[in-house]
Design an enzyme around this catalytic site. Structure first.
Site, PDB file in Angstrom:
ATOM      1  N   TYR A  96      -2.091  -7.751  16.764  1.00 36.62           N
ATOM      2  CA  TYR A  96      -2.271  -6.727  15.503  1.00 36.62           C
ATOM      3  C   TYR A  96      -3.503  -5.943  15.824  1.00 36.62           C
ATOM      4  O   TYR A  96      -3.056  -4.530  15.668  1.00 36.62           O
ATOM      5  CB  TYR A  96      -2.407  -7.489  14.376  1.00 36.62           C
ATOM      6  N   LEU A 138       0.710  -1.233   0.001  1.00 36.65           N
ATOM      7  CA  LEU A 138       0.062   0.107  -0.124  1.00 36.65           C
ATOM      8  C   LEU A 138       1.009   1.237   0.083  1.00 36.65           C
ATOM      9  O   LEU A 138       0.488   2.208  -0.774  1.00 36.65           O
ATOM     10  CB  LEU A 138      -0.948  -0.131   1.255  1.00 36.65           C
ATOM     11  N   THR A 151      -1.764  -7.940  -0.101  1.00 35.04           N
ATOM     12  CA  THR A 151      -0.497  -7.461   0.128  1.00 35.04           C
ATOM     13  C   THR A 151       0.348  -8.872   0.621  1.00 35.04           C
ATOM     14  O   THR A 151      -0.277  -9.649   1.044  1.00 35.04           O
ATOM     15  CB  THR A 151      -0.078  -6.261   0.841  1.00 35.04           C
ATOM     16  N   ASN A 181       2.831   4.345   7.723  1.00 35.43           N
ATOM     17  CA  ASN A 181       2.314   3.316   6.960  1.00 35.43           C
ATOM     18  C   ASN A 181       2.928   1.928   7.211  1.00 35.43           C
ATOM     19  O   ASN A 181       2.356   0.731   7.195  1.00 35.43           O
ATOM     20  CB  ASN A 181       2.291   3.359   5.445  1.00 35.43           C
ATOM     21  N   ASP A 199      14.154   2.666   9.406  1.00 31.78           N
ATOM     22  CA  ASP A 199      13.496   1.449  10.020  1.00 31.78           C
ATOM     23  C   ASP A 199      12.794   2.036  11.406  1.00 31.78           C
ATOM     24  O   ASP A 199      13.517   2.378  12.099  1.00 31.78           O
ATOM     25  CB  ASP A 199      14.742   0.669  10.585  1.00 31.78           C
ATOM     26  N   LYS A 224      -3.308  -1.806  16.394  1.00 32.28           N
ATOM     27  CA  LYS A 224      -4.094  -0.497  15.600  1.00 32.28           C
ATOM     28  C   LYS A 224      -5.018   0.367  16.432  1.00 32.28           C
ATOM     29  O   LYS A 224      -5.312   1.326  16.107  1.00 32.28           O
ATOM     30  CB  LYS A 224      -4.505  -1.313  14.425  1.00 32.28           C
TER      31      LYS A 224
HETATM   32  P1  NAP Z   1       3.112  -4.908   3.112  1.00 32.54           P
HETATM   33  O1  NAP Z   1       3.304  -5.057   1.560  1.00 32.54           O
HETATM   34  O2  NAP Z   1       3.680  -5.840   4.090  1.00 32.54           O
HETATM   35  O3  NAP Z   1       4.090  -3.641   3.450  1.00 32.54           O
HETATM   36  C1  NAP Z   1       4.766  -3.468   4.726  1.00 32.54           C
HETATM   37  C2  NAP Z   1       5.755  -2.327   4.319  1.00 32.54           C
HETATM   38  O4  NAP Z   1       6.239  -2.113   5.811  1.00 32.54           O
HETATM   39  C3  NAP Z   1       6.781  -2.913   3.769  1.00 32.54           C
HETATM   40  O5  NAP Z   1       7.560  -2.028   2.973  1.00 32.54           O
HETATM   41  C4  NAP Z   1       7.809  -3.268   4.767  1.00 32.54           C
HETATM   42  O6  NAP Z   1       9.253  -3.437   4.582  1.00 32.54           O
HETATM   43  C5  NAP Z   1       7.525  -2.068   5.907  1.00 32.54           C
HETATM   44  N1  NAP Z   1       7.912  -2.362   7.337  1.00 32.54           N
HETATM   45  C6  NAP Z   1       7.627  -3.344   8.080  1.00 32.54           C
HETATM   46  N2  NAP Z   1       8.452  -3.321   9.030  1.00 32.54           N
HETATM   47  C7  NAP Z   1       9.362  -1.898   9.124  1.00 32.54           C
HETATM   48  C8  NAP Z   1      10.096  -1.563   9.864  1.00 32.54           C
HETATM   49  N3  NAP Z   1      10.650  -1.810  10.983  1.00 32.54           N
HETATM   50  N4  NAP Z   1      10.733  -0.110   9.308  1.00 32.54           N
HETATM   51  C9  NAP Z   1      10.383   0.536   8.202  1.00 32.54           C
HETATM   52  N5  NAP Z   1       9.384  -0.309   7.164  1.00 32.54           N
HETATM   53  C10 NAP Z   1       8.806  -1.478   7.697  1.00 32.54           C
HETATM   54  O7  NAP Z   1       1.686  -4.557   3.885  1.00 32.54           O
HETATM   55  P2  NAP Z   1       0.710  -3.618   3.389  1.00 32.54           P
HETATM   56  O8  NAP Z   1      -0.595  -4.355   3.546  1.00 32.54           O
HETATM   57  O9  NAP Z   1       1.022  -2.707   2.353  1.00 32.54           O
HETATM   58  O10 NAP Z   1       0.754  -2.707   4.825  1.00 32.54           O
HETATM   59  C11 NAP Z   1       0.905  -1.301   5.075  1.00 32.54           C
HETATM   60  C12 NAP Z   1       0.000  -0.920   6.133  1.00 32.54           C
HETATM   61  O11 NAP Z   1      -1.598  -1.127   5.717  1.00 32.54           O
HETATM   62  C13 NAP Z   1       0.310  -1.408   7.618  1.00 32.54           C
HETATM   63  O12 NAP Z   1       0.274  -0.711   8.589  1.00 32.54           O
HETATM   64  C14 NAP Z   1      -0.759  -2.607   7.592  1.00 32.54           C
HETATM   65  O13 NAP Z   1      -1.158  -2.703   8.923  1.00 32.54           O
HETATM   66  C15 NAP Z   1      -1.901  -1.707   7.001  1.00 32.54           C
HETATM   67  N6  NAP Z   1      -3.133  -2.417   6.424  1.00 32.54           N
HETATM   68  C16 NAP Z   1      -3.050  -3.384   5.692  1.00 32.54           C
HETATM   69  C17 NAP Z   1      -4.419  -4.079   5.310  1.00 32.54           C
HETATM   70  C18 NAP Z   1      -4.385  -5.156   4.257  1.00 32.54           C
HETATM   71  O14 NAP Z   1      -5.239  -5.946   4.097  1.00 32.54           O
HETATM   72  N7  NAP Z   1      -3.190  -5.335   3.521  1.00 32.54           N
HETATM   73  C19 NAP Z   1      -5.558  -3.642   5.939  1.00 32.54           C
HETATM   74  C20 NAP Z   1      -5.488  -2.850   7.081  1.00 32.54           C
HETATM   75  C21 NAP Z   1      -4.404  -2.002   7.182  1.00 32.54           C
HETATM   76  P3  NAP Z   1       9.974  -4.765   4.230  1.00 32.54           P
HETATM   77  O15 NAP Z   1       9.768  -4.986   2.844  1.00 32.54           O
HETATM   78  O16 NAP Z   1      11.552  -4.373   4.511  1.00 32.54           O
HETATM   79  O17 NAP Z   1       9.419  -5.804   5.084  1.00 32.54           O
END
Ligand code: NAP
Length: 235
Positions: free
Chosen positions: A160, A13, A193, A79, A53, A164
């Site tokens: 989780y 995202l 994702t 994010n 990080d 949140k």
């Molecule tokens: P994703 O594709 O797994 O992306 C997560 C991102 O966060 C990746 O770039 C990851 O980097 C980074 N990250 C994790 N730990 C980190 C750290 N310590 N420092 C810096 N970066 C870090 O997941 P996503 O679904 O896009 O998630 C983005 C946000 O949306 C999150 O906050 C998640 O909780 C929220 N969200 C997602 C959903 C869903 O259904 N997907 C629903 C509600 C909310 P690396 O590549 O290095 O691991």
């Protein structure tokens, strides 16, 4: 010119949000913990890259220095996030919850938001129209998760959603403390994702919609709100 930092923007995202905000004319920093992944993502989009990080105080401070030296920040999108998953992409339930798992999830999802917000606050306060978007979740909602009729109800994980819910409280308190700033929590919806092993039912284009919208609100926009693409969510 609006300058925007998105944490964890090398994929998912965050990456899609970066793509859309660049198209809208923002100068965008891709924050990524891995320099190689972050640089590659920034090059693909024509964005800037900053190593960050969210669990590492020194890296967050260094990132704030870099962005400050380059001219400051208007929009911060918290994010970066993690969810604990077990074998076969299953979500561990309450019986499996340990203090260590809770701490690991909170370190990224909660303390990460505080570390980054605290470090970038002086830059944001110098902006004419500062905006913070905290990427929360529908699972943050105590009302939804406790309602047997809600699709969020069967979700068994604890760390989780608890993280949140805390992000939502941070959002409310930051919004009250900084009335010149727009600070909101958003729920992107269940999106395919890596976070959920790509089991999400929405595309990243759909999921990023509300993040992109709330990143572009003006000084008259809402603050202290918790929203998805359809409107306000119950706390
Ligand atoms: P994703 O594709 O797994 O992306 C997560 C991102 O966060 C990746 O770039 C990851 O980097 C980074 N990250 C994790 N730990 C980190 C750290 N310590 N420092 C810096 N970066 C870090 O997941 P996503 O679904 O896009 O998630 C983005 C946000 O949306 C999150 O906050 C998640 O909780 C929220 N969200 C997602 C959903 C869903 O259904 N997907 C629903 C509600 C909310 P690396 O590549 O290095 O691991």
């Amino acid at each position: 010119m609006t300058t925007t930092l998105i944490t964890g923007a090398n994929k998912g995202l965050g990456f899609e949000t970066a793509r859309r905000l660049l198209a809208a004319g923002h100068t965008v920093y891709i924050g990524a913990r891995d320099a190689e992944r972050g640089r590659r993502a920034a090059e693909r989009l024509g964005a800037r890259f900053v190593q960050l990080d969210v669990t590492d105080e020194a890296s967050v401070r260094a990132a704030a220095k870099t962005v400050e030296a380059d001219g400051g920040l208007d929009v911060l999108i918290n994010n970066a996030g993690i969810e604990q998953r077990g074998e076969n992409n299953t979500v561990p339930g309450a019986a499996e919850l340990t203090a260590d798992t809770l701490r690991a999830v909170f370190d990224t999802n909660v303390f990460g938001v505080v570390r980054v917000t605290h470090a970038f606050l002086p830059l944001l306060r110098r902006s004419a129209a500062p905006v913070v978007v905290n990427v929360s979740s529908g699972l943050a909602s105590l009302s939804k998760v406790s309602d047997p009729a809600d699709p969020a109800h069967p979700y068994p994980g604890v760390a989780y959603p608890a993280s949140k819910t805390t992000v939502n409280m941070l959002t409310v308190q930051y919004a009250k403390a900084f009335p010149d700033m727009r600070v909101n929590a958003v729920e992107p919806g269940f999106t395919a994702t890596d976070l959920n092993g790509r089991t999400g039912t929405q595309t990243v284009e759909q999921g990023a919609e509300i993040i992109v919208r709330m990143a572009q609100i003006g000084p008259d926009g809402p603050t202290g709100a918790y929203v998805d693409a359809e409107g306000t969510l119950p706390w």
